[in-house]
Each structure stands twice: as structure tokens, then as C-alpha cells.
Design a protein around this motif. Structure first.
Motif, PDB file in Angstrom:
ATOM      1  N   ARG A   1       0.837  -1.214   0.000  1.00 48.57           N
ATOM      2  CA  ARG A   1       0.000   0.000   0.000  1.00 48.57           C
ATOM      3  C   ARG A   1       0.865   1.254   0.000  1.00 48.57           C
ATOM      4  NH1 ARG A   1      -5.661  -0.104  -0.917  1.00 48.57           N
ATOM      5  NH2 ARG A   1      -5.941  -2.348  -1.180  1.00 48.57           N
ATOM      6  N   ALA A   2       1.966   1.212   0.737  1.00 48.56           N
ATOM      7  CA  ALA A   2       2.836   2.388   0.815  1.00 48.56           C
ATOM      8  C   ALA A   2       3.484   2.700  -0.529  1.00 48.56           C
ATOM      9  CB  ALA A   2       3.907   2.179   1.881  1.00 48.56           C
ATOM     10  N   ILE A   3       3.967   1.669  -1.220  1.00 44.99           N
ATOM     11  CA  ILE A   3       4.666   1.934  -2.486  1.00 44.99           C
ATOM     12  C   ILE A   3       3.704   2.062  -3.654  1.00 44.99           C
ATOM     13  CG2 ILE A   3       6.755   0.790  -1.694  1.00 44.99           C
ATOM     14  CD1 ILE A   3       6.061  -1.621  -3.332  1.00 44.99           C
ATOM     15  N   GLY A   4       2.443   1.670  -3.450  1.00 40.90           N
ATOM     16  CA  GLY A   4       1.470   1.781  -4.539  1.00 40.90           C
ATOM     17  C   GLY A   4       0.485   2.908  -4.392  1.00 40.90           C
ATOM     18  N   GLU A   5       0.664   3.736  -3.343  1.00 43.30           N
ATOM     19  CA  GLU A   5      -0.277   4.826  -3.088  1.00 43.30           C
ATOM     20  C   GLU A   5       0.106   6.045  -3.922  1.00 43.30           C
ATOM     21  OE1 GLU A   5      -3.830   5.747  -1.319  1.00 43.30           O
ATOM     22  OE2 GLU A   5      -2.691   3.919  -0.950  1.00 43.30           O
ATOM     23  N   GLY A   6      -0.808   6.536  -4.711  1.00 48.12           N
ATOM     24  CA  GLY A   6      -0.589   7.735  -5.525  1.00 48.12           C
ATOM     25  C   GLY A   6      -1.614   8.800  -5.219  1.00 48.12           C
ATOM     26  N   TRP A   7      -1.556   9.895  -5.952  1.00 48.10           N
ATOM     27  CA  TRP A   7      -2.484  11.005  -5.691  1.00 48.10           C
ATOM     28  C   TRP A   7      -3.941  10.590  -5.940  1.00 48.10           C
ATOM     29  CZ3 TRP A   7      -5.693  12.769  -9.545  1.00 48.10           C
ATOM     30  CH2 TRP A   7      -5.376  12.367 -10.858  1.00 48.10           C
ATOM     31  N   ASP A   8      -4.154   9.570  -6.778  1.00 49.37           N
ATOM     32  CA  ASP A   8      -5.516   9.124  -7.079  1.00 49.37           C
ATOM     33  C   ASP A   8      -5.829   7.776  -6.429  1.00 49.37           C
ATOM     34  OD1 ASP A   8      -3.723   7.752  -8.599  1.00 49.37           O
ATOM     35  OD2 ASP A   8      -4.895   7.809 -10.449  1.00 49.37           O
ATOM     36  N   GLY A   9      -5.067   7.394  -5.381  1.00 47.89           N
ATOM     37  CA  GLY A   9      -5.347   6.164  -4.657  1.00 47.89           C
ATOM     38  C   GLY A   9      -4.367   5.051  -4.979  1.00 47.89           C
ATOM     39  N   TYR A  10      -4.716   3.862  -4.512  1.00 48.79           N
ATOM     40  CA  TYR A  10      -3.832   2.704  -4.650  1.00 48.79           C
ATOM     41  C   TYR A  10      -3.839   2.186  -6.078  1.00 48.79           C
ATOM     42  CZ  TYR A  10      -2.023  -2.023  -3.927  1.00 48.79           C
ATOM     43  OH  TYR A  10      -1.305  -3.185  -4.010  1.00 48.79           O
ATOM     44  N   ASP A  11      -2.643   1.845  -6.568  1.00 49.95           N
ATOM     45  CA  ASP A  11      -2.492   1.398  -7.945  1.00 49.95           C
ATOM     46  C   ASP A  11      -1.563   0.181  -7.966  1.00 49.95           C
ATOM     47  OD1 ASP A  11      -2.079   0.983 -10.623  1.00 49.95           O
ATOM     48  OD2 ASP A  11      -1.447   3.027 -11.079  1.00 49.95           O
ATOM     49  N   GLU A  12      -2.094  -0.991  -8.298  1.00 49.68           N
ATOM     50  CA  GLU A  12      -1.306  -2.215  -8.323  1.00 49.68           C
ATOM     51  C   GLU A  12      -0.193  -2.137  -9.362  1.00 49.68           C
ATOM     52  OE1 GLU A  12       0.022  -5.909  -7.207  1.00 49.68           O
ATOM     53  OE2 GLU A  12      -1.562  -4.729  -6.237  1.00 49.68           O
ATOM     54  N   ILE A  13      -0.451  -1.438 -10.476  1.00 54.24           N
ATOM     55  CA  ILE A  13       0.577  -1.281 -11.506  1.00 54.24           C
ATOM     56  C   ILE A  13       1.774  -0.520 -10.953  1.00 54.24           C
ATOM     57  CG2 ILE A  13       1.108  -0.337 -13.776  1.00 54.24           C
ATOM     58  CD1 ILE A  13      -0.730  -2.747 -13.827  1.00 54.24           C
ATOM     59  N   GLU A  14       1.522   0.481 -10.122  1.00 53.23           N
ATOM     60  CA  GLU A  14       2.605   1.254  -9.514  1.00 53.23           C
ATOM     61  C   GLU A  14       3.438   0.376  -8.576  1.00 53.23           C
ATOM     62  OE1 GLU A  14       5.251   4.121  -8.688  1.00 53.23           O
ATOM     63  OE2 GLU A  14       3.704   4.172 -10.239  1.00 53.23           O
TER      64      GLU A  14
END
Length: 276
Positions: free
Chosen positions: A237-250
Motif C-alpha cells: 500500500r505504501a509503495i502503490g499509493e498515488g495522488w488518485d489512490g492505490y495502484d497495483e501497476i505502480e
């Protein structure tokens, strides 16, 4: 004698409180790290351990008694349940950095006033180190003569092809850094469900309320967050959290970076979750 042997052999051990024992164990461990590096025939890895630094957050649980100690900017968070699907975070540590004014005043008070501009520069110790408490990091603790004696061994611990230089600018009245832990106590009750111990790489991205919500959802076995390991879930969750929420691709993109590259994008993240 190392810290474990000292504490076990000490006749006062049985009369100490858990808080005193935790405190003395941390202080003795740091002393051993530094003293081992000064032995004439010590292994270079012992010197590397003393030159390197590590923050820490740790816990001791004895029946219903919870003790949490921290050194530096690692932190502990107690997760409490306050009703159906309501989860509350309780801080169990204080961050030891330049953002903590009490820490700043503690550090400044240990040095002459004419060093007030050099002790902390840009909220970093001597302009270099962000945590104001840590294990190791002998460059901020040893005397000038001790640091010089290690320099005289002409070691190249950072593998840059040059002998290591350990004495920092403005290094006048050491020690500047401490490994004395700050310890908090909590009596466990029926509402206490978990404790999270993590390095600042987690807290830089997720707030306390975020972590409480995620652990609560994990305990409720919410399929959006539940997986085999709660600590791994928080890291993802920490490394996948972006400005628009959680992103599994990230998450996948971030994990694809080599260890050398990853530090350019995120801080180290270490997490432990203990369910109570």
C-alpha cells in the motif's frame, strides 16, 4: 563483555523494571558496536557496523503490559477497535528528528552556544544526518582521536577507491548523537488489537489513520486488503499509493527497480505487525 552477557550477569537485573532493562540493553548494545570497532585486530565488518547507522523501534510484552521503545525516526502505532468497523491509532513513540522541537532543544543544550548554527544545519545533525538518535553512526559519537585511529587503517568501506574520511566538518564537542531509547508504556485491554512497528519509509507515505484503517480492514478480512502477511500488505500500500489512490501497476513498477535505483524513488520500508 557484550550487552547480553552484561545484563544477565548483573545482580541488579532481577530488581530492574522492564523499562530500565530495555533502556540499558539498547545503550549497552550501542557501546559494544563502538568499542568493537576500536579493537586493534577487529574485522573490517565490525568497523562497517559502527560507521553505519540504524534507527530502531521495538516492543516488549509481558502479560497485559506493553512497552515500546524507539531510537530515531522508526515508530510504533497501537491499533484499537472502538466499535464496529471503527479503528483508532494510538502513538507509541516520538520521532527523533529535526522536526521534533523537543529533540532539537535536547541536542542544542548538550553543546556550547557558539555551536548552535553548526550542530543542526537544515534540520540535520552537522548538516548530514536526519535522525537525532541512532545505533552506530560512530562519526557523530567518537572522539577525534578515536575517529583518526580508524582513518589511519586506510579502509575503503564504501568501495569508492579512496580511504574513508570519518571526521566531519564542525566536529568539535562529541558526542552529537545518542542511542538512548524513548520508552512508552501501555496496559493492554480488550480494545487493543494490533501494534505496527515500522521505519519512516512507511510513515512518510501512510498516516496513522490510514494504517489503522488498513489493519482494521485486514482484521475484518476485507478482500481488497487481505493477504497472507499484514506487514507485506502495508508495504504494498505504501509503495502503490498515488495522488488518485492505490495502484497495483505502480507497485509492480516500483518493485522492478534495482536496489541501487530504488533509493532514488523511495526510502527503505521495514514493517512488523503484531496482533494482540
Amino acid at each position: 563483555m557484550n550487552f547480553g552477557e552484561k545484563l544477565i550477569s548483573d545482580l541488579e537485573t532481577q530488581r530492574r523494571s522492564p523499562t530500565e532493562s530495555i533502556y540499558l540493553a539498547a545503550v549497552q548494545l550501542d557501546k559494544d558496536l563502538l568499542s568493537d570497532a576500536l579493537e586493534p585486530d577487529c574485522d573490517p565488518w565490525m568497523i562497517r557496523a559502527a560507521v553505519s547507522g540504524a534507527v530502531s523501534c521495538f516492543t516488549y510484552i509481558q502479560n497485559q503490559h506493553l512497552y515500546v521503545g524507539n531510537i530515531g525516526d522508526a515508530a510504533g502505532l497501537l491499533i484499537q477497535q472502538a466499535g464496529d468497523k471503527k479503528w483508532i491509532p494510538k502513538k507509541m513513540s516520538s520521532v527523533h528528528s529535526g522536526q521534533n522541537q523537543r529533540e532539537v532543544q535536547r541536542v542544542l543544550s548538550n553543546h556550547p552556544k557558539n555551536e548552535s548554527r553548526s550542530v543542526l544545519r537544515n534540520q540535520r545533525l552537522l548538516g548530514y544526518l536526519s535522525p537525532l538518535r541512532a545505533f552506530g553512526d560512530c562519526r557523530f559519537k567518537m572522539t577525534l582521536s578515536e575517529l583518526t585511529s580508524i582513518e589511519d587503517r586506510n579502509l575503503d568501506l564504501d568501495n569508492d577507491g579512496q580511504p574513508d574520511k570519518l571526521v566531519l566538518p564542525f566536529y568539535r564537542t562529541p558526542p552529537y548523537l545518542s542511542a538512548k531509547p524513548q520508552i512508552r508504556y501501555h496496559r493492554l485491554g480488550v480494545t487493543d488489537r494490533a501494534i505496527v512497528l515500522a521505519s519512516d519509509g512507511l510513515w512518510d507515505v501512510l498516516g496513522h489513520a490510514d494504517v489503522a484503517h488498513l489493519i482494521g480492514a485486514y482484521l475484518e478480512r476485507d478482500p481488497e486488503v487481505f493477504e497472507a502477511n499484514a506487514a507485506t500488505m502495508l508495504i504494498r500500500r505504501a509503495i502503490g499509493e498515488g495522488w488518485d489512490g492505490y495502484d497495483e501497476i505502480e507497485v509492480r513498477r516500483s518493485l522492478a527497480h534495482s536496489p541501487e535505483e530504488s533509493r532514488m524513488y523511495r526510502d527503505d520500508i521495514t514493517v512488523q505487525v503484531l496482533f494482540l
